[in-house]
Design an enzyme around this catalytic site. Sequence first.
Site, PDB file in Angstrom:
ATOM      1  CG  ASP A 150      52.099  14.963 -14.389  1.00 29.61           C
ATOM      2  OD1 ASP A 150      51.454  15.444 -15.379  1.00 29.61           O
ATOM      3  OD2 ASP A 150      52.233  15.584 -13.266  1.00 29.61           O
ATOM      4  CG  ASP A 191      47.699  21.254 -12.846  1.00 29.79           C
ATOM      5  OD1 ASP A 191      47.428  20.299 -13.585  1.00 29.79           O
ATOM      6  OD2 ASP A 191      48.583  21.132 -11.988  1.00 29.79           O
ATOM      7  CD1 TRP A 212      48.488  18.131 -17.154  1.00 34.76           C
ATOM      8  CD2 TRP A 212      49.797  18.157 -18.738  1.00 34.76           C
ATOM      9  NE1 TRP A 212      49.812  17.961 -16.424  1.00 34.76           N
ATOM     10  CE2 TRP A 212      50.493  17.973 -17.786  1.00 34.76           C
ATOM     11  CE3 TRP A 212      50.498  18.534 -20.001  1.00 34.76           C
ATOM     12  CZ2 TRP A 212      51.902  17.934 -17.587  1.00 34.76           C
ATOM     13  CZ3 TRP A 212      51.955  18.476 -19.786  1.00 34.76           C
ATOM     14  CH2 TRP A 212      52.598  18.251 -18.688  1.00 34.76           C
ATOM     15  N   GLY A 213      44.934  16.422 -21.306  1.00 31.56           N
ATOM     16  CA  GLY A 213      44.085  16.908 -22.596  1.00 31.56           C
ATOM     17  C   GLY A 213      44.836  17.506 -23.753  1.00 31.56           C
TER      18      GLY A 213
HETATM   19  C1  GAL Z   1      50.798  18.289 -12.687  1.00 23.90           C
HETATM   20  C2  GAL Z   1      49.661  17.497 -12.572  1.00 23.90           C
HETATM   21  C3  GAL Z   1      49.122  17.908 -11.034  1.00 23.90           C
HETATM   22  C4  GAL Z   1      50.170  17.518 -10.189  1.00 23.90           C
HETATM   23  C5  GAL Z   1      51.508  18.278 -10.530  1.00 23.90           C
HETATM   24  C6  GAL Z   1      52.657  17.706  -9.336  1.00 23.90           C
HETATM   25  O1  GAL Z   1      51.120  18.171 -13.999  1.00 23.90           O
HETATM   26  O2  GAL Z   1      48.528  17.825 -13.657  1.00 23.90           O
HETATM   27  O3  GAL Z   1      47.613  17.137 -11.052  1.00 23.90           O
HETATM   28  O4  GAL Z   1      50.240  16.250 -10.325  1.00 23.90           O
HETATM   29  O5  GAL Z   1      51.966  17.973 -11.811  1.00 23.90           O
HETATM   30  O6  GAL Z   1      53.846  18.391  -9.942  1.00 23.90           O
END
Ligand code: GAL
Length: 395
Positions: free
Chosen positions: A160, A215, A194-195
């Site tokens: 992430d 998301d 996230w692109g």
């Molecule tokens: C976001 C990610 C999600 C999930 C989340 C967990 O940044 O896009 O898919 O992993 O964090 O905190």
Amino acid sequence: MDFQCRWGVCLMLLGFLYVVSGAQNISLGRSLLQNVARTPPMGWNSWNHYGCNINERIVRDTADHLASSGLSGMGYKYVNIDDCWAEPNRDSNGRLVPSHSKFPSGIKALADYVHSKGLKLGIYSDAGYYTCQKQPGSLGHEQVDADTFASWGLDYLKYDNCYNDGSKPEDRYPKMRDALLRTGRPIFYSLCEWGVDVPATWAPKIGGSWRTTGDIEDKWDSVVSRADQNNQYAQYARPGGWNDPDMLEVGNGHMTMDEYGSHFSIWALMKAPLLIGCDVTSMNKGTYRILSNEEVIAVNQDQLGIQGRKVSKWGDLEVWAGPLTNKRTAVVLWNRSNSRATITAKWEKMGMHPSVQVRVRNLWRHRDLAKYHQGSLVASVKPHACKMYVLTPVS
Ligand code: GAL
């Protein structure tokens, strides 16, 4: 002089060999990464349904159900733990520690269990100081974390982008790739930035998949907008690396079965990772029917690995299509409007000559249409639903 000269030549040769073998190691390493991504990854991830409320019992029960329901035999192999699995502090050797209360047996024991079911175990970390839920991140700890993941027997890492240092993801993400490669263990590397920095243009050299969107939510508008965003990067997907419009929401309860069917069909056609995001231990029949459609899964896993895309549109009525092996074509007639409508797919929009005659297989009805078709295919489609076909030339 003569002697010195020969030494110079030797040194140059040695230098040359060093560079060549180094380059070979890197390309061997890259092929290790890409071999695990020959087709889009399939499996399950904890985040969409459980969020932070995860533990080892949920992961074991999920593995049991993937195996006993037959889903693992259809390709759903990865069981992926998302955020919230770690203690807030590293140990005295700088290693990440699984939460004592949620994973009391440790991740290695869980990996052994999941492997004994013929499945693979994945985990989550972050290219920043903390994960999005404030667990320790891997920035500056790439090698020790990669070594830890490999020593636990992990097979997949979602990486992430929260709480990073402001440097470009294209500089930060390769560090974990190299660390994973140095472990020698084939670990699928899934980039999740996230692109934001258009990863499709640089991530194919780094990971097996890259998120192209923010998301997903268990809502129709979220599915539609993620599909459109992901569609922009269709040309960059290929065996070894895939665009990722985020994980599946099928079965989480806030969309209709027609909407979930559209979500699954379009994700499959776009060669997206098929990561189930619901509670598979209490799936209803409709959810299982969608996730276990092996004809739709076969489109996703087709060896040609070309992402299907939107090929035509009249308002909210759309045709998405893409080529498959053996000169076949997959096509989805997608009604995004609020009323039943007739949609026409024309051969020339799908890269086929209008004179080609095809056998038409309906992938949701599991049957061939009675007549061969030439030039176009017309169908009536319910609101927010789709029809999905494979066209096989007969002439
Ligand atoms: C976001 C990610 C999600 C999930 C989340 C967990 O940044 O896009 O898919 O992993 O964090 O905190």
